[in-house]
Design an enzyme around this catalytic site. Structure first.
Site, PDB file in Angstrom:
ATOM      1  N   SER A 182     -12.367  42.862 -18.422  1.00  9.35           N
ATOM      2  CA  SER A 182     -12.829  42.694 -17.047  1.00  9.35           C
ATOM      3  C   SER A 182     -11.749  41.998 -16.211  1.00  9.35           C
ATOM      4  O   SER A 182     -11.458  42.394 -15.075  1.00  9.35           O
ATOM      5  CB  SER A 182     -14.127  41.878 -17.057  1.00  9.35           C
ATOM      6  OG  SER A 182     -14.648  41.772 -15.766  1.00  9.35           O
TER       7      SER A 182
ATOM      8  N   HIS B 185     -15.351  26.937 -12.556  1.00 11.09           N
ATOM      9  CA  HIS B 185     -14.794  27.437 -13.816  1.00 11.09           C
ATOM     10  C   HIS B 185     -14.209  26.278 -14.632  1.00 11.09           C
ATOM     11  O   HIS B 185     -13.562  26.509 -15.653  1.00 11.09           O
ATOM     12  CB  HIS B 185     -13.660  28.432 -13.550  1.00 11.09           C
ATOM     13  CG  HIS B 185     -14.077  29.744 -12.954  1.00 11.09           C
ATOM     14  ND1 HIS B 185     -15.130  30.481 -13.421  1.00 11.09           N
ATOM     15  CD2 HIS B 185     -13.539  30.483 -11.941  1.00 11.09           C
ATOM     16  CE1 HIS B 185     -15.232  31.608 -12.716  1.00 11.09           C
ATOM     17  NE2 HIS B 185     -14.283  31.621 -11.809  1.00 11.09           N
TER      18      HIS B 185
ATOM     19  N   TYR C 203     -23.689  36.649 -21.947  1.00  7.14           N
ATOM     20  CA  TYR C 203     -23.859  37.826 -21.087  1.00  7.14           C
ATOM     21  C   TYR C 203     -24.544  38.952 -21.859  1.00  7.14           C
ATOM     22  O   TYR C 203     -25.474  39.592 -21.358  1.00  7.14           O
ATOM     23  CB  TYR C 203     -22.470  38.255 -20.602  1.00  7.14           C
ATOM     24  CG  TYR C 203     -22.419  39.450 -19.671  1.00  7.14           C
ATOM     25  CD1 TYR C 203     -22.498  39.277 -18.288  1.00  7.14           C
ATOM     26  CD2 TYR C 203     -22.253  40.742 -20.165  1.00  7.14           C
ATOM     27  CE1 TYR C 203     -22.422  40.368 -17.428  1.00  7.14           C
ATOM     28  CE2 TYR C 203     -22.180  41.833 -19.311  1.00  7.14           C
ATOM     29  CZ  TYR C 203     -22.262  41.643 -17.953  1.00  7.14           C
ATOM     30  OH  TYR C 203     -22.184  42.730 -17.105  1.00  7.14           O
TER      31      TYR C 203
ATOM     32  N   SER D 203     -16.948  36.334 -16.712  1.00 13.90           N
ATOM     33  CA  SER D 203     -18.005  36.285 -17.730  1.00 13.90           C
ATOM     34  C   SER D 203     -19.383  36.606 -17.162  1.00 13.90           C
ATOM     35  O   SER D 203     -20.384  36.457 -17.864  1.00 13.90           O
ATOM     36  CB  SER D 203     -18.052  34.893 -18.361  1.00 13.90           C
ATOM     37  OG  SER D 203     -16.850  34.620 -19.016  1.00 13.90           O
ATOM     38  N   GLY D 204     -19.444  36.976 -15.874  1.00  8.55           N
ATOM     39  CA  GLY D 204     -20.745  37.289 -15.286  1.00  8.55           C
ATOM     40  C   GLY D 204     -21.186  36.273 -14.235  1.00  8.55           C
ATOM     41  O   GLY D 204     -22.385  36.167 -13.945  1.00  8.55           O
ATOM     42  N   THR D 205     -20.221  35.596 -13.640  1.00  9.84           N
ATOM     43  CA  THR D 205     -20.507  34.572 -12.626  1.00  9.84           C
ATOM     44  C   THR D 205     -21.356  35.140 -11.480  1.00  9.84           C
ATOM     45  O   THR D 205     -22.329  34.505 -11.045  1.00  9.84           O
ATOM     46  CB  THR D 205     -19.182  34.053 -12.016  1.00  9.84           C
ATOM     47  OG1 THR D 205     -18.176  34.020 -13.017  1.00  9.84           O
ATOM     48  CG2 THR D 205     -19.349  32.709 -11.366  1.00  9.84           C
ATOM     49  N   THR D 206     -20.974  36.317 -11.000  1.00  3.40           N
ATOM     50  CA  THR D 206     -21.631  36.905  -9.830  1.00  3.40           C
ATOM     51  C   THR D 206     -23.120  37.138 -10.126  1.00  3.40           C
ATOM     52  O   THR D 206     -23.984  36.845  -9.293  1.00  3.40           O
ATOM     53  CB  THR D 206     -20.951  38.257  -9.484  1.00  3.40           C
ATOM     54  OG1 THR D 206     -19.533  38.076  -9.546  1.00  3.40           O
ATOM     55  CG2 THR D 206     -21.358  38.762  -8.124  1.00  3.40           C
ATOM     56  N   TRP D 207     -23.403  37.627 -11.307  1.00  2.00           N
ATOM     57  CA  TRP D 207     -24.796  37.890 -11.722  1.00  2.00           C
ATOM     58  C   TRP D 207     -25.568  36.573 -11.833  1.00  2.00           C
ATOM     59  O   TRP D 207     -26.686  36.440 -11.325  1.00  2.00           O
ATOM     60  CB  TRP D 207     -24.770  38.627 -13.065  1.00  2.00           C
ATOM     61  CG  TRP D 207     -26.087  39.168 -13.523  1.00  2.00           C
ATOM     62  CD1 TRP D 207     -27.175  39.476 -12.744  1.00  2.00           C
ATOM     63  CD2 TRP D 207     -26.450  39.480 -14.872  1.00  2.00           C
ATOM     64  NE1 TRP D 207     -28.185  39.965 -13.535  1.00  2.00           N
ATOM     65  CE2 TRP D 207     -27.779  39.988 -14.834  1.00  2.00           C
ATOM     66  CE3 TRP D 207     -25.786  39.399 -16.099  1.00  2.00           C
ATOM     67  CZ2 TRP D 207     -28.452  40.387 -15.990  1.00  2.00           C
ATOM     68  CZ3 TRP D 207     -26.459  39.811 -17.244  1.00  2.00           C
ATOM     69  CH2 TRP D 207     -27.773  40.293 -17.190  1.00  2.00           C
TER      70      TRP D 207
HETATM   71  P1  A3P Z   1     -16.953  44.345 -15.752  1.00  2.00           P
HETATM   72  O1  A3P Z   1     -15.570  44.203 -15.201  1.00  2.00           O
HETATM   73  O2  A3P Z   1     -16.973  44.428 -17.237  1.00  2.00           O
HETATM   74  O3  A3P Z   1     -17.716  45.454 -15.119  1.00  2.00           O
HETATM   75  P2  A3P Z   1     -17.535  37.557 -12.703  1.00  2.00           P
HETATM   76  O4  A3P Z   1     -18.755  37.720 -11.878  1.00  2.00           O
HETATM   77  O5  A3P Z   1     -17.531  36.347 -13.573  1.00  2.00           O
HETATM   78  O6  A3P Z   1     -16.308  37.723 -11.878  1.00  2.00           O
HETATM   79  O7  A3P Z   1     -17.572  38.752 -13.758  1.00  2.00           O
HETATM   80  C1  A3P Z   1     -17.438  40.065 -13.312  1.00  2.00           C
HETATM   81  C2  A3P Z   1     -18.094  40.963 -14.325  1.00  2.00           C
HETATM   82  O8  A3P Z   1     -19.512  40.906 -14.166  1.00  2.00           O
HETATM   83  C3  A3P Z   1     -17.700  42.409 -14.099  1.00  2.00           C
HETATM   84  O9  A3P Z   1     -17.747  43.023 -15.386  1.00  2.00           O
HETATM   85  C4  A3P Z   1     -18.816  42.884 -13.185  1.00  2.00           C
HETATM   86  O10 A3P Z   1     -18.958  44.272 -13.145  1.00  2.00           O
HETATM   87  C5  A3P Z   1     -20.018  42.203 -13.834  1.00  2.00           C
HETATM   88  N1  A3P Z   1     -21.147  42.058 -12.916  1.00  2.00           N
HETATM   89  C6  A3P Z   1     -21.134  41.827 -11.587  1.00  2.00           C
HETATM   90  N2  A3P Z   1     -22.374  41.779 -11.109  1.00  2.00           N
HETATM   91  C7  A3P Z   1     -23.211  42.005 -12.137  1.00  2.00           C
HETATM   92  C8  A3P Z   1     -24.639  42.096 -12.262  1.00  2.00           C
HETATM   93  N3  A3P Z   1     -25.424  41.961 -11.206  1.00  2.00           N
HETATM   94  N4  A3P Z   1     -25.146  42.318 -13.487  1.00  2.00           N
HETATM   95  C9  A3P Z   1     -24.358  42.453 -14.569  1.00  2.00           C
HETATM   96  N5  A3P Z   1     -23.005  42.394 -14.515  1.00  2.00           N
HETATM   97  C10 A3P Z   1     -22.436  42.167 -13.313  1.00  2.00           C
END
Ligand code: A3P
Length: 332
Positions: A174, A144, A232, A80-84
């Site tokens: 994703s 999570h 997100y 869901s955008g954890t890394t961001w």
């Molecule tokens: P997509 O597979 O749709 O590209 P998580 O971080 O929870 O594992 O989620 C991964 C999703 O967040 C992936 O989506 C990834 O590309 C996206 N993502 C990773 N870094 C990001 C960032 N800095 N900004 C926006 N989206 C990001």
């Protein structure tokens, strides 16, 4: 790409099934069992689905983790955008410590998951309880876990919870790509249609997705100073607004001077998909548990579901989402 063995899916190498605690070994056979999207087994514990190894780590975390009043917990459903969120939150709360974002910033050389640990990873070892007291405040962790299963001390302390969710269609897409990168050509991987059916049935890691989201949504309505609820899609649309909102929620708002000096934009640029995914560490590095950093970056966009899901799939998942969310005032 080297094929990872089934034991390595979503799981640090250090933990194999033989490392499970006695409690887990006894508990697991009593739990409902389903085949996962990319794993042989998911077990349903108190309504949510776990691999055996995650269950072990999360139960140990539930038992031992002592939240402090000034802790910050970042929560998401997988993909869901954890890394961001980790990157933004780390850069935000450490902005005075690393004022020059272009030189010597930890995010330039370390993947966000290496800077903001998942609690479950800290508690994987059945014979070891980590000493987290030494981490200087404010401590930043992620999980999570659904709201219902958070450690008691998280709920009872004044620690803040930032929850980020994403349209279930993009979350599923994703997850599908992520799993296929981790276990290419594995016989354990379901077909797209079967994986989609499982996800819609609620059988996905830390799912059901909708119940996970609702738990935090309801808590955020009840207690807005405790849980901040983010989407997100909205963050992608207005990142500067939401970064400032997160800063206010975490009680470290940007000053007028910081805003005029461009600190908000600097953080957003540092943490952008384009910047992070092109850093050497995220192109070639690996997490200590063996997963390549690059798999956390794919497209980073809204709406890629249009390229994978059929019209029937879209209608089906939209109906589930509406039925589950609209009555609670939540929509995507
Ligand atoms: P997509 O597979 O749709 O590209 P998580 O971080 O929870 O594992 O989620 C991964 C999703 O967040 C992936 O989506 C990834 O590309 C996206 N993502 C990773 N870094 C990001 C960032 N800095 N900004 C926006 N989206 C990001």
């Amino acid at each position: 790409m080297e094929k990872l063995s089934d034991e390595n899916i979503f799981v640090p190498k250090c933990l194999q099934e033989s490392d499970l605690s006695q409690e887990c070994k006894e508990l697991i056979p009593t739990l409902p069992l389903e085949k996962g999207m990319f794993t042989a087994a998911l077990h349903q514990y108190q309504g949510f689905w776990f691999t055996p190894n995650f269950l072990q780590g999360d139960l140990s975390c539930q038992k031992h983790f002592q939240a402090l009043d000034n802790d910050i917990l970042l929560v998401t459903s997988p993909k869901s955008g954890t890394t961001w969120l980790k990157a933004l939150s780390f850069a935000l709360i450490n902005r005075n410590k690393y004022p020059n974002i272009h030189i010597n910033h930890p995010l330039l050389t370390t993947n966000p998951h290496g800077l903001v640990p998942f609690l479950v990873n800290l508690y994987f070892d059945k014979d070891f309880v980590p000493d987290l007291q030494k981490i200087p405040p404010p401590r930043l962790f992620s999980t999570h876990l659904p709201y219902e299963l958070l450690p008691k001390s998280v709920k009872e302390s004044t620690c803040k919870v930032v929850y980020l969710c994403r349209d279930p269609k993009d979350t599923f897409v994703s997850l599908w790509h992520f799993g296929n990168k981790l276990v290419p050509q594995s016989s354990e991987v379901l077909s797209l249609e079967d994986a989609f059916k499982s996800f819609c049935k609620g059988v996905s890691l830390y799912g059901p997705f909708w119940e996970h989201v609702l738990g935090y949504w309801k808590k955020s309505l009840e207690s807005s100073e405790k849980v901040m609820f983010l989407k997100y899609e909205e963050m992608k649309m207005k990142p500067d607004f939401y970064l400032k909102e997160i800063a206010k929620f975490l009680e470290c708002p940007f000053s007028k001077e910081e805003e005029s000096k461009g600190v908000v934009d600097d953080i957003l640029n540092l943490c952008s998909f384009e910047n992070l995914s092109n850093l050497e560490v995220n192109k070639t590095g690996k997490m200590s548990y063996g997963v390549e950093n690059k798999v956390y970056f794919r497209l980073g966009q809204v709406g890629d579901w249009k390229n994978l899901l059929t019209i029937e799939m879209i209608e089906h998942i939209n109906t589930i989402t509406e039925n589950k969310f609209v009555k609670h005032g939540l929509n995507f």
